[in-house]
Each structure stands twice: as structure tokens, then as C-alpha cells.
Design a protein around this motif. Structure first.
Motif, short mmCIF file in Angstrom:
data_model
loop_
_atom_site.label_atom_id
_atom_site.label_comp_id
_atom_site.label_asym_id
_atom_site.label_seq_id
_atom_site.Cartn_x
_atom_site.Cartn_y
_atom_site.Cartn_z
N GLU A 1 0.70 -1.05 0.01
CA GLU A 1 -0.02 0.00 0.07
C GLU A 1 0.72 1.15 -0.20
O GLU A 1 0.42 2.21 -0.62
N GLU A 2 1.91 1.06 0.55
CA GLU A 2 2.82 2.40 0.82
C GLU A 2 3.52 2.66 -0.70
O GLU A 2 3.31 3.86 -1.28
N LEU B 1 2.20 1.81 -3.55
CA LEU B 1 0.77 2.38 -4.07
C LEU B 1 0.46 3.93 -3.88
O LEU B 1 0.37 4.54 -4.92
N ASN B 2 0.73 4.20 -2.80
CA ASN B 2 0.36 5.71 -2.48
C ASN B 2 1.23 6.67 -2.81
O ASN B 2 1.35 7.75 -3.02
N TYR C 1 -8.26 -2.09 -4.28
CA TYR C 1 -8.81 -1.74 -2.80
C TYR C 1 -9.82 -2.97 -2.27
O TYR C 1 -9.80 -3.13 -1.10
N LEU D 1 -6.98 -5.24 -0.92
CA LEU D 1 -6.44 -4.73 0.43
C LEU D 1 -7.45 -4.96 1.65
O LEU D 1 -6.83 -5.36 2.53
#
Length: 249
Positions: free
Chosen positions: A191-192, A194-195, A215, A218
Motif C-alpha cells: 500500500e505504501e 501504491l500511495n 482496494y 487490500l
């Protein structure tokens, strides 16, 4: 799942019939099931969705975890009933599958001749008295064709994630049946990373319609704890019931 997958033809299967699936006992030993991107939203409400690496093919594929232990499916009860609202399409398609023709860019519809759901006595025939395919065959072709298109989209999705270094190994510890289990050997989206993607790359994800499955995946990871509870015999599904998904016939 398949023990004798054979291409369907009227010469060998003129009298073959297929019965509706009344029991998922054949899937009771599956602890994973492949899923496609189009299934993520529904599957994520019940199962964890993770990715497995196929080093031989140099690609990743998404699967649902049906148990934290190999050879066990926590969603099939002793009567063969599926105890969740959604059954993965790869299991619903049984006893049929597509096989790629080695010398052509095409696929052949196959059936598992060893399946308890095919025979010559009971069920709906695959061919009529004139040797022509019945509606069963046509429905199977259409369904498997749709799945094949979904699989191509799913491969492109996984390739995009891999190409952009968005996969990371899962390393999680959960308590199941008075034991601490390490959940490893699979991958999840980081996720990191991705962001931290550029706005241009994030817009590309949106245009490719990858946001919802990303999402959903996740969100689904919290279902790993549900598997641990089910392993302890504590149902985390409020009202388990046999899946209402229709069969192929």
C-alpha cells in the motif's frame, strides 16, 4: 480437481449426461482457489485474496485462501454444502474446463470423465438424438468463454502490478486453534508503494479500471483473521448457507 479431463466430442460423448452439482465435497480439500479480477469485490467480503508467484511462467496469479492449512477447506461442511455467499467461478465451472489447443490459438471445451456428476444414466444430455450439441454445451461454451476473457484481463492486471513493483511478500502471524501460525508464501499489494505512485501512474490505474480490485484485495486481507476464527470453530459468518450461485446447466 480434474482427474480425467477430456475434450468433448459427439463420437465419444454421444450418450454422456451431466447432473447439477448438489455437493461441493469434491472441493473439500482445496485450501486455495484461483479467482479473477471480476470476482474480487464479491470474494473480498468472505475470503482473503492474495497472489501466488509462478516462477516457471514468470507471473503472478490471484487466489482466495479457503484455509490456513493445506488439504482443508473451511467453507465446505460435512454435508458438502458451501458455507458462504460466494463460490469462486473456478469451482462453479466443474466438471468443465477449457484446454488450449497446442497448435492453434484456440481452446477446446473439456469434461472430467471421472466426475461423479457425469455419466450415461442421470442428468441433462450433452448431445441430442441427432448428435447435435444441446443447450448444456452452448451454455458451457458461453460461460467458459466469459471466464477466458476475464482471465486475460486478470493476467494484464497482475503484469501491471509486477511491472510497477507493487507486490510484496506477506508475512503475518495469526492465532488459530491455540497455535500461532505464520502466513507466508504469498504476495500482497504494497500500500505504501501504491500511495507513492505518480499522479500520472495513478491515473493510468484508474483508466485501466484497476482501482476497485486493488482496494478490494487490500480490504480482503482482514479476512485472514476470519479463517483463524473458523479454524477454532467460531463462525465469523453471521448466517452461513449453501451458496446460491447457479450451476452451468
Amino acid at each position: 480437481m480434474f482427474t480425467k479431463l477430456t475434450p468433448i466430442n459427439k463420437e465419444n460423448h454421444a450418450n454422456l449426461k451431466v447432473k447439477a452439482i448438489e455437493s461441493f465435497e469434491f472441493a473439500s480439500k482445496f485450501h486455495i482457489a484461483s479467482v479473477m479480477v471480476h470476482e474480487f469485490v464479491r470474494a473480498a467480503s468472505v475470503y482473503p485474496i492474495v497472489f501466488l508467484e509462478d516462477k516457471a511462467q514468470d507471473e503472478f496469479r490471484p487466489v482466495t485462501l479457503l484455509s490456513l492449512d493445506a488439504g482443508e477447506n473451511l467453507f465446505v461442511d460435512v454435508n458438502g454444502k458451501w458455507q458462504a455467499s460466494y463460490v469462486p467461478a473456478i469451482i462453479r465451472r466443474y466438471p468443465f474446463a477449457l484446454a488450449k489447443n497446442p497448435e492453434q490459438d484456440s481452446f477446446t471445451v473439456c469434461v472430467d470423465e471421472d466426475s461423479a456428476y457425469v455419466g450415461t444414466e442421470e442428468g441433462q444430455p450433452l448431445f441430442d438424438e441427432n448428435g447435435e450439441p444441446t443447450a448444456v454445451i452452448e451454455n458451457v461454451k458461453r460461460y467458459l468463454g466469459e471466464l477466458q476473457q476475464m482471465e486475460a484481463f486478470t493476467k494484464a492486471f497482475c503484469h501491471f502490478l509486477s511491472e510497477n513493483n507493487l507486490f510484496t511478500p506477506l508475512n503475518m502471524r495469526v492465532r488459530a486453534a491455540d497455535q500461532i501460525k505464520n502466513v507466508t508464501g504469498c504476495y500482497v499489494i504494497n500500500e505504501e508503494r501504491l500511495n507513492n505512485l505518480s499522479d500520472k501512474k495513478f491515473l493510468e490505474i484508474k483508466e485501466k479500471r484497476y482501482l476497485a480490485p486493488i482496494y478490494s484485495h487490500l480490504t480482503s486481507l482482514s479476512q485472514i483473521e476470519r479463517l483463524a476464527l473458523l479454524k477454532q470453530g467460531v463462525s465469523a459468518i453471521e448466517s452461513p448457507a449453501a451458496a446460491t450461485e447457479g450451476n452451468l446447466q
